[in-house]
Design an enzyme around this catalytic site. Sequence first.
Site, PDB file in Angstrom:
ATOM      1  CE  LYS A   1      -4.195  -1.792   0.094  1.00 21.41           C
ATOM      2  NZ  LYS A   1      -5.119  -1.601  -1.029  1.00 21.41           N
TER       3      LYS A   1
ATOM      4  CD  GLU B   1      -9.976   4.147   0.701  1.00 23.15           C
ATOM      5  OE1 GLU B   1      -9.960   5.371   0.532  1.00 23.15           O
ATOM      6  OE2 GLU B   1      -9.173   3.363   0.148  1.00 23.15           O
TER       7      GLU B   1
ATOM      8  CB  SER C   1      -0.014  -8.043  -1.200  1.00 22.30           C
ATOM      9  OG  SER C   1      -0.902  -8.787  -0.391  1.00 22.30           O
TER      10      SER C   1
END
Lengths: 269, 407
Positions: B97, B119, B389
Amino acid sequence: MAEMGQVFGIKALAAMFDRAKQQRRAAFLPYFPVGYPTYEASLDAIQAMAEAGADGFEIGVPFSDPLADGPTIQAATQVALENGITVGKCLDAVQALRRRGVIQPMLLMSYLNPLLAYGPERFAADARAAGADGVIVPDLPPEEAEAWSEICRGAGLATVFFLAPTSDSRRVELVNRHVTGFIYVVSLTGVTGARAELPPDLTGFITRVRALADKPLVLGFGISTPEQARTMNGLVDGFIVGSALVKAGKDGAGPVGALAARLREAVHV
Amino acid sequence: MTYIQTSTTPVPDERGYFGEFGGRFVPETLIPALDELTAAYHAAMADPAFRQDLAQLQATYTGRPTPISYAKRLSEHLGGAQIYLKREDLAHTGAHKINNALGQALLARRMGKQRVVAETGAGQHGVASATASALLGLECHVYMGSVDIARQQPNVFRMKLLGAEVIPVESGSKTLKDAINEAIRDWVTNVRDTFYLLGSALGPHPYPMMVRDFQSVIGLEARQQIVEMAGRLPDACVACVGGGSNAIGLFHAFRDDENVDLIGVEAGGRGIEGGEHAARFADPNLGRPGVLHGTRSFVMQDADGQIVNTHSVSAGLDYASVGPEHSYLRAQERAYYTYATDEEALAAFQTLCQLEGIIPALESSHAVAEVIKRAPGMPKDSIILVNLSGRGDKDLDTVMRELGLNG
């Protein structure tokens, strides 16, 4: 009012604006969601507002993710969903209101996804058959609405698109070209809901839009009191009140009708 | 090494369409903001100074390039394909991210927007946004569903430590979907001075394109690394798909490599039959094209078009829609999508811990679960590249509870 019932769609809305104009006032268009607090009570509330002199209606179709709405309408439409309200049930509501003698123009207000699920062509045909005059879709900007506008035109339903304080001249012209009903002017940057005061730069914003648009302008978002309603005459062609009426609707049709009467009285000349 | 890849492909088009998916379905108030963002993004990408700033941060702050690891014991255990892990879990903040958060935060600063809203579902994007905001001196507000707050406490505390305000969302299902609703409502209200730092490859144009481009570093690095380490391209790339940013970031560099299978793994939750899942592509009863959060893609919805509540053991995959480019890749038959259940993901989580000494995020465990199913049937000289990830430290409470190790 009798002659209004004989025309529908774009013409019914035009007649509504003409009539208000002759009376040198802004038209009053309340919003109310089908199914809040119950299906029957929502019909009673809308009928009470019709009898209180509302000029036309935004009939709310509930959606699980109403991202243009503030807490009041979010909560009310959630209740409506829990009451089992579907798109089909909202079309039934329009038909039932016509049978109850409500002759004012009615526009269905729905987010896009329930309309896609119902099928746009089918929705337009059924909305027209039920007696609706137009459709408002807050998450469908004109750029994405080519097919939708064509379908509405075919069914004789008026289209409404939005302008916001952030819209530039190019967008004012674009929206003005696309609407067949009226331009829904959002008074402020934000979501629906009562505000203590309307934005200070509102007149400048409306003047800027007027200079480029010849379609009727209807102001919404944040208008809740008769005092605010009074300032609409001469400013816009119509105004929408939603959250304040929905709040009143918690206690039944009586308080909704009473508030609607005060709002309508406020623009009486 | 190139650190970012912009849109050289024909998708999306100027209106943000990937075939029939994508677009911009938002209230009018946001359209001018999206136009401004699109123009600012293209200008930034065309500016070598911006790209250099981002590359510099990737190298000296995020710790890029992240390595790929050959999973020797896992490969031997499964007895088929050779498995390589792209180690986004080793990026700063513990997940991919940060790639997107740094890119967008740099863009926010360049646009003169001091206030950032984001968010978060699992909390990884919230942490990444809070981190990038702290680094660049931006004010950060993160919307998070109260259900997710309860299951991702460590990340909530991290965001607060990093100076962000975490705003609980009590509406709807109180998960990622509702957090996005609230972030959009905040953006509509404060649009003039606020940047919406959207965390996945979804939402209205230009977000799906922009997030993909900022995440494309994953695949660009991995493609070069696998050739260096294994001597050739992989036979398959596997990644989990919630909104789908880590997957699209990996897939993008391989999109023209026709012999590389691209496999996305959705959250199968408690199984497809009962409807308690987030497998948008696997359940024709619930997953159909629709519009949610400003984009047209596959959406989990009931017959009346109401968005249904999803379920996954991993908060990051617990979302009713999927990035529009995934719907496009699936329609083009360029990528294939499958799912792993909660149970399979938890088993994969443990397998990777025990065989490789890596604690994966529950999201990434779904990709590992697919590898566990797929690898044994593949020849020993075949290669699977799986995107790890994120790391699983944030999920320890959930895993302890699910495995009954608490009492």
